[in-house]
Structure formats: C-alpha cells, structure tokens
Design a protein around this motif. Sequence first.
Motif, short mmCIF file in Angstrom:
data_model
loop_
_atom_site.label_atom_id
_atom_site.label_comp_id
_atom_site.label_asym_id
_atom_site.label_seq_id
_atom_site.Cartn_x
_atom_site.Cartn_y
_atom_site.Cartn_z
N ALA A 1 0.85 -1.19 0.00
CA ALA A 1 0.00 0.00 0.00
C ALA A 1 0.89 1.24 0.00
N LEU A 2 0.63 2.15 -0.93
CA LEU A 2 1.48 3.33 -1.10
C LEU A 2 0.70 4.62 -0.86
N GLY A 3 1.28 5.49 -0.03
CA GLY A 3 0.70 6.82 0.16
C GLY A 3 0.16 7.02 1.57
N PRO A 4 0.03 8.27 1.99
CA PRO A 4 -0.39 8.54 3.37
C PRO A 4 -1.77 8.00 3.72
N ALA A 5 -2.72 8.09 2.81
CA ALA A 5 -4.07 7.60 3.11
C ALA A 5 -4.13 6.09 3.13
N SER A 6 -3.21 5.44 2.44
CA SER A 6 -3.25 3.97 2.33
C SER A 6 -2.72 3.26 3.56
N GLY A 7 -2.24 4.00 4.53
CA GLY A 7 -1.87 3.38 5.80
C GLY A 7 -3.06 2.69 6.42
N ALA A 8 -4.23 3.33 6.34
CA ALA A 8 -5.45 2.73 6.88
C ALA A 8 -5.82 1.48 6.08
N MET A 9 -5.55 1.49 4.78
CA MET A 9 -5.83 0.32 3.94
C MET A 9 -4.99 -0.87 4.39
N ALA A 10 -3.69 -0.65 4.57
CA ALA A 10 -2.80 -1.73 4.99
C ALA A 10 -3.17 -2.23 6.38
N GLU A 11 -3.51 -1.31 7.27
CA GLU A 11 -3.88 -1.70 8.64
C GLU A 11 -5.11 -2.59 8.63
N GLU A 12 -6.11 -2.23 7.84
CA GLU A 12 -7.35 -3.00 7.80
C GLU A 12 -7.12 -4.35 7.12
N ALA A 13 -6.27 -4.39 6.10
CA ALA A 13 -5.97 -5.65 5.43
C ALA A 13 -5.31 -6.63 6.39
N GLU A 14 -4.39 -6.13 7.18
CA GLU A 14 -3.70 -7.00 8.14
C GLU A 14 -4.66 -7.51 9.21
N LYS A 15 -5.60 -6.66 9.63
CA LYS A 15 -6.60 -7.10 10.60
C LYS A 15 -7.41 -8.27 10.05
N ALA A 16 -7.61 -8.25 8.72
CA ALA A 16 -8.41 -9.30 8.07
C ALA A 16 -7.56 -10.50 7.65
N GLY A 17 -6.27 -10.48 8.00
CA GLY A 17 -5.43 -11.65 7.77
C GLY A 17 -4.56 -11.61 6.54
N LEU A 18 -4.50 -10.47 5.83
CA LEU A 18 -3.67 -10.36 4.64
C LEU A 18 -2.34 -9.69 4.99
N ALA A 19 -1.24 -10.31 4.61
CA ALA A 19 0.07 -9.70 4.84
C ALA A 19 0.17 -8.41 4.02
N ALA A 20 0.43 -7.30 4.69
CA ALA A 20 0.45 -6.00 4.01
C ALA A 20 1.61 -5.17 4.50
#
Length: 462
Positions: free
Chosen positions: A396-415
């Motif tokens: 995930a690239l960019g300041p707003a995408s930090g939330a994307m990576a965080e949520e993906a990891e919560k759901a079990g995806l390595a990010a």
Amino acid sequence: MYPIPLSQLLAGLAPAGSLGREPVSAVVTDSRKVEPGCVFVCFEGQRVDGHDYAAAAVAAGAACVVANHPVPGVPEEKLVIVPSSHRAMVRMGANYRMLFAPKMIGVTGSVGKTTTKEFCAAVLAAFGETIKTEGNQNNEIGMPNTLFRLEPTTRYAVVEMGMSALGEIERLSRAARPSAGLITCIGVSHMESLGSRENILKAKLEICAGLPDGAPLALNADDEYLCRAKDQGLIPGRLAPAWYGIDAPWADVRALEVRTEGDGQRFVIADGPQRFEAYIPAAGRHNVYNALAAYTAASRLGLDKARCAAALADYQATGMRQHLVYKAGLTVVEDCYNASPDSMKASLAMFRELDAGGGKKYALLGDMLELGAISEEAHRQVGRWAAEAHLAGLVALGPASGAMAEEAEKAGLAAVHCDTPAAALEALKGLLKPGDALLAKASRGMKLENILKALYGEETLH
C-alpha cells in the motif's frame, strides 16, 4: 476541423457584426500549435498563463484571440474578451456542433465512463465513420475539442462527459446535443466537492438537459441510486429510459450465463425475447456492465441488435486502464489511470478471478484522492476487499493507504505500507517471483506507472 466562418464560431461571444466570415479550421489552447487563421484561446494555468502568448499567436497568424482581459500587443479587432475561457470553449463547441448531424451517444457516470465510451465506439464503428473522445478529455476543454473533430463524413460519435461541480455536465450536454444518453453508475468520486451521493446523482442526471424529446437514456438497473432516481421521478418523462443489468430481473437488457474465456468473457445478451451471444476481450464483471451499456445505447438508436452485440468483441483497452501485460516474467494488470472505492472493488474482484497460471497474486494499491471526509473509511474498506481477493500480499502506497494496509492485516492479509515509490518498489522486488501476478491501481496522481517501469527494468525510478 471543418472550416467554419469566424463570426459563426464565435456567435454569442462577440457582438454581432464585429467579426468577419473568414474561415477558421482550428481552435487551439497551446501556443505551440498556433497556425494561420486559427482561434487562440487563453487559459490561466497554475504555471503558465496563455495571455502571455496571445500577442505571439497573433503575430503567427491567429485570426482571433479569446481572452479574459485586454492583452498588450493584441489589436482590439482581433480580441474577444469573455468572462470564462472554459465557457467560451463550450460555446464554440456548441456552435460548431450545429453544422453536423451525427448520431451521438453522451456518456457519463462515476465509474467506467472511459471504458464504456470505448465499447460504444467499437459498436458504432461497425456501422460507419465514428469519432470518440480521446483518452479522458471529458471536461470543458476536452469535450469541445472532440466536437471540433466532427466532419461532414462523420456518421456516429461518442462523447464522454465528466465534471467536478454541479452544472458542468448540463453545459456539456447542451453543447453536444447527444442523440442518446448513458449513465454508468453513481459512486463516490468527487465526494470532496459535491458532498453527497445524492448531489452526484443530480450532477450525472444533468446529461438529460441536452437530449431531445424521445431520446434513449441507458441506465444501470443494478445501481441503487439510479433506481432511486426512477422511483422518485427524477428521470424526465420526455425521454425513453432503457435499463440494463445483470441482477435486476426487470431490466430491459440483461447479461446471462457470464463465463470467463481466456483473457475475456462470454455471455448472452437478453434483450426482451431476443438472445445474442457476446464476447468481450476484457475481464471482470464491471466490464460486462460497460459492454451492456454500450449495446443498450447503440441498439436504442435503431442500430441492428445482432451487429451491436457482435461488435463488442472489437473493444480495445486504452491507456493504463486494466491493461494486461506480461513483462519480467510477471502477469501485470496495469490499472494506474484512476481509482475510487467502486473501481477498486471492481478491479480486485476481476483480479481474484484472473488465472495466474499457478503463481501467487499480489497487489500494489495506492491512495484514492478527492474523497474528502470519507477517505479514511474508504481506504479501510479497500483493505478489507483486498483481504477477500485471495492475495498473497499487499503493498500500500501513500499517506491515506496506511489505513488500507492496517485493515488488510486485521483481516489476515500480509500488508506493507510504504511512504515513497522507492520503498514500494523494493517491497515488490522482495515479494514477486517469476510466474506471479500483480494488480497495480491508484489515483492518477500516485503515478504507479513509474514504479512498474522500474520493476520491469525499463526505467530508473526517480
């Protein structure tokens, strides 16, 4: 551009009788493209002001300069002063459009406009000489430039209409005067400027303003907000709505038996009691909608339905929109042109179904811009969708995408979240192996194509 008298092109912008009838065969906004007898339109940009080049344009032979204020070195008789250069472009486009009578489809919507426009062009081209909006030139400069390409031999046209504020699509539609309209869907793009999906719906429905009485209007029957417009009586009764979809059983046109075939899809178009086999060289359920929209609009213009369905196979992807390439031992879906939550969801769904030939699937996803107050939740939702897409990993690239990576990891995806393109490139190099597949998608401003070129070894990342 077919020659048009200067006074006719600038009707409504200059006082009657103030201009001659010498022919004009070009309207230019770039001083490098000035030619004798053209009209040069000045725009004030962030870095360059066209007014600074107006005198040079006249010296190079421009018949007239359209400007927002007096310009030293430009004779009064060659100067037309207007409050807005953008509005002036639209008015000139409308004046030029009056010379011709092609059958024209106007396309708008939150997602899929450009792809749907390309499907429309593929269908119309099967019946005669066709022009289309190039790229995504769908604003108050780009759309008039499309109209300026009309010629006496043009039988069909497809014009894309975008917007950033209420009122823009109405102006574009009144200028283009399409024979048929098409709305793909109502999403959340431009939420930052329009504030709500209700306002976005209102803006997209402005395309109706330029349609003649009885004109067909192709609408997505599976879109919640367009269905609300139907239920609330927001679609003008003077038009002829034609609904297309996959799920809605009441739609006039439906796609049945959708199945993947190679890099494309086959399905049956059910149009009332009639059935037509169709193939599109594009993956993803969303592209079936785009193809259905084009078929519906074109067939409601009276074109042969079987030929419309068959011509969908002639579609060609443009630019960096879901462009499937095989480079550096990888299968890559280059989808770098733009992004919104709706298009992210569609691309991830398509990528989930893509045959990677046994390799692992990864995604490089970047920030979605212009989402305003919904930005954080939208990026988190994309993270959840990514986790459902059977990916082996997410960059995930960019300041707003930090939330994307965080949520993906919560759901079990390595990010992994990266702040810079260089960091994203290194992360991808550490993950990808020959035979793997990669989906790259973000808003245009993230410039993911630069990362991909470096990944392929074609260019150095700057």
